[in-house]
Design an enzyme around this catalytic site. Structure first.
Site, PDB file in Angstrom:
ATOM      1  N   LEU A  80      35.851-133.027 -90.843  1.00  0.00           N
ATOM      2  CA  LEU A  80      35.728-132.685 -92.256  1.00  0.00           C
ATOM      3  C   LEU A  80      37.098-132.119 -92.641  1.00  0.00           C
ATOM      4  CD1 LEU A  80      33.995-132.347 -94.800  1.00  0.00           C
ATOM      5  CD2 LEU A  80      33.151-130.188 -93.883  1.00  0.00           C
ATOM      6  N   GLU A 119      33.133-121.500 -97.733  1.00  0.00           N
ATOM      7  CA  GLU A 119      33.568-120.947 -99.033  1.00  0.00           C
ATOM      8  C   GLU A 119      32.373-120.667 -99.936  1.00  0.00           C
ATOM      9  OE1 GLU A 119      36.404-124.064 -99.756  1.00  0.00           O
ATOM     10  OE2 GLU A 119      37.615-123.262 -98.107  1.00  0.00           O
ATOM     11  N   GLU A 177      33.064-125.511 -88.387  1.00  0.00           N
ATOM     12  CA  GLU A 177      34.317-125.133 -89.033  1.00  0.00           C
ATOM     13  C   GLU A 177      34.578-123.643 -88.799  1.00  0.00           C
ATOM     14  OE1 GLU A 177      35.366-127.978 -92.429  1.00  0.00           O
ATOM     15  OE2 GLU A 177      33.917-126.582 -93.264  1.00  0.00           O
ATOM     16  N   SER A 230      41.821-127.047 -90.641  1.00  0.00           N
ATOM     17  CA  SER A 230      43.220-127.434 -90.427  1.00  0.00           C
ATOM     18  C   SER A 230      43.376-128.682 -89.559  1.00  0.00           C
ATOM     19  CB  SER A 230      44.034-126.262 -89.864  1.00  0.00           C
ATOM     20  OG  SER A 230      44.033-125.195 -90.788  1.00  0.00           O
ATOM     21  N   LYS A 253      37.395-130.017-102.309  1.00  0.00           N
ATOM     22  CA  LYS A 253      37.196-128.676-102.884  1.00  0.00           C
ATOM     23  C   LYS A 253      37.500-128.723-104.391  1.00  0.00           C
ATOM     24  CE  LYS A 253      38.259-126.861 -98.367  1.00  0.00           C
ATOM     25  NZ  LYS A 253      38.736-125.763 -97.547  1.00  0.00           N
ATOM     26  N   GLY A 305      42.023-123.888 -93.788  1.00  0.00           N
ATOM     27  CA  GLY A 305      43.128-123.683 -94.714  1.00  0.00           C
ATOM     28  C   GLY A 305      44.220-122.753 -94.183  1.00  0.00           C
ATOM     29  N   ASN A 310      37.027-133.279 -97.887  1.00  0.00           N
ATOM     30  CA  ASN A 310      36.473-132.251 -98.760  1.00  0.00           C
ATOM     31  C   ASN A 310      37.592-131.827 -99.705  1.00  0.00           C
ATOM     32  OD1 ASN A 310      35.325-130.061 -99.976  1.00  0.00           O
ATOM     33  ND2 ASN A 310      35.274-128.759 -98.144  1.00  0.00           N
ATOM     34  N   GLY A 340      40.031-130.880 -95.229  1.00  0.00           N
ATOM     35  CA  GLY A 340      40.323-130.287 -96.540  1.00  0.00           C
ATOM     36  C   GLY A 340      41.718-130.681 -96.998  1.00  0.00           C
ATOM     37  N   HIS A 388      28.970-124.718 -96.850  1.00  0.00           N
ATOM     38  CA  HIS A 388      30.390-124.581 -96.524  1.00  0.00           C
ATOM     39  C   HIS A 388      30.767-123.092 -96.533  1.00  0.00           C
ATOM     40  CE1 HIS A 388      34.732-124.681 -96.899  1.00  0.00           C
ATOM     41  NE2 HIS A 388      34.656-125.870 -96.317  1.00  0.00           N
TER      42      HIS A 388
HETATM   43  P1  PGA Z   1      41.093-127.483 -94.240  1.00  0.00           P
HETATM   44  O1  PGA Z   1      39.605-127.347 -94.837  1.00  0.00           O
HETATM   45  O2  PGA Z   1      41.165-128.826 -93.570  1.00  0.00           O
HETATM   46  O3  PGA Z   1      41.989-127.363 -95.435  1.00  0.00           O
HETATM   47  O4  PGA Z   1      41.264-126.379 -93.270  1.00  0.00           O
HETATM   48  C1  PGA Z   1      38.493-127.854 -94.152  1.00  0.00           C
HETATM   49  C2  PGA Z   1      37.228-127.505 -94.880  1.00  0.00           C
HETATM   50  O5  PGA Z   1      37.148-126.402 -95.445  1.00  0.00           O
HETATM   51  O6  PGA Z   1      36.272-128.301 -94.923  1.00  0.00           O
END
Ligand code: PGA
Length: 254
Positions: free
Chosen positions: A235, A100, A170, A216, A12, A176, A10, A237, A98
């Site tokens: 998944l 966000e 998640e 993460s 983003k 993040g 992802n 990020g 998601h």
């Molecule tokens: P991250 O994000 O791996 O940076 O924590 C995962 C996501 O939001 O899908």
């Protein structure tokens, strides 16, 4: 029944045009030497503006997804992208709900459900994202919150199309932040999600639904997470923005 494993990136709102080209050139070189089995899908969710270019350049074994779709089929919705547009550009996957999008774009469980139904009509594979906040976990409400998200986002019909619907668990506190759920915390929740899906569908189609972990996930923790029986991939990020680390995560799922 063996479930499909999925390793998804992802991106983003990251990477400029030249960054995408650099990623592709590093990634494709190494992909040539990786023998992917048919039960592992690699998917990249780039920013929509890069979809066409990425699909043309990336290794043919990589599938492309879109990070969000409109809940409307078409029409006067400036700035939105419809599910049929995504499909017409070769997207096979769509991310729905998601955290966000939930946090910054008012994406409610009702909207998630509407989008999921739309994606289902065009046979796109949907990854429905769910997860609890830090507050909810610390107050012991995580199972309740997840059960409610599942009940409000999914319908029995959708769950029964088990080859088209996936879940990404998640935990919001792990996204993040560098704080990953432990393999036991993640496994416990994935098993709970599977049992809730079984209750909601009144059937055990749910053995076939892949449940991904996100938050993460990186080169150092991926292998231990993916070794758990109910964790069917990730998944990713931040750690998917470099070809090298994304490839290492792919290798740890093989
Ligand atoms: P991250 O994000 O791996 O940076 O924590 C995962 C996501 O939001 O899908």
């Amino acid at each position: 029944m063996k479930r499909k494993k999925i390793i998804a990136a992802n991106w983003k709102m990251n990477l400029l045009k030249d960054d995408v080209k650099k990623f592709v050139s590093d990634f494709n070189k190494e992909m040539e030497s990786i023998a992917l089995s048919s039960d592992l899908d690699i998917v990249i969710f780039p920013s929509s503006i890069h979809i066409e270019m990425l699909r043309e350049m990336i290794h043919p074994k990589v599938k492309i997804g879109i990070q969000n779709i409109s809940k409307h089929e078409k029409g006067a919705y400036t700035g939105e992208i419809s599910v049929s547009m995504a499909q017409s550009y070769g997207c096979e996957y769509v991310l729905i709900g998601h955290s966000e999008r939930r946090q910054y774009h008012n994406e409610t469980n009702e909207k998630v459900k509407a989008k999921l139904i739309l994606a289902n009509t065009l046979n796109l594979k949907s990854i429905v994202c769910i997860g609890e906040s830090l507050d909810e976990r610390e107050n012991g409400k995580h199972f309740e919150v997840i059960a409610q998200q599942l009940a409000q986002c999914l319908s029995k019909d959708v769950i029964q199309k088990s080859d088209q619907m996936l879940i990404a668990y998640e935990p919001v506190w792990a996204i993040g932040t560098g704080k990953t759920a432990t393999q036991d915390q993640a496994q416990e929740m994935h098993a709970f999600i599977r049992s809730e899906l079984t209750k909601l569908s009144e059937n055990n189609y749910t053995e076939r639904i892949s449940i991904l972990y996100g938050g993460s996930c990186n080169e150092s923790n991926a292998a231990s997470l993916f070794s758990m029986p109910d964790i069917d991939g990730g998944l990713i990020g931040g750690a998917s923005l470099s070809a090298k680390s994304f490839l290492n995560i792919i290798k740890s799922a093989m």
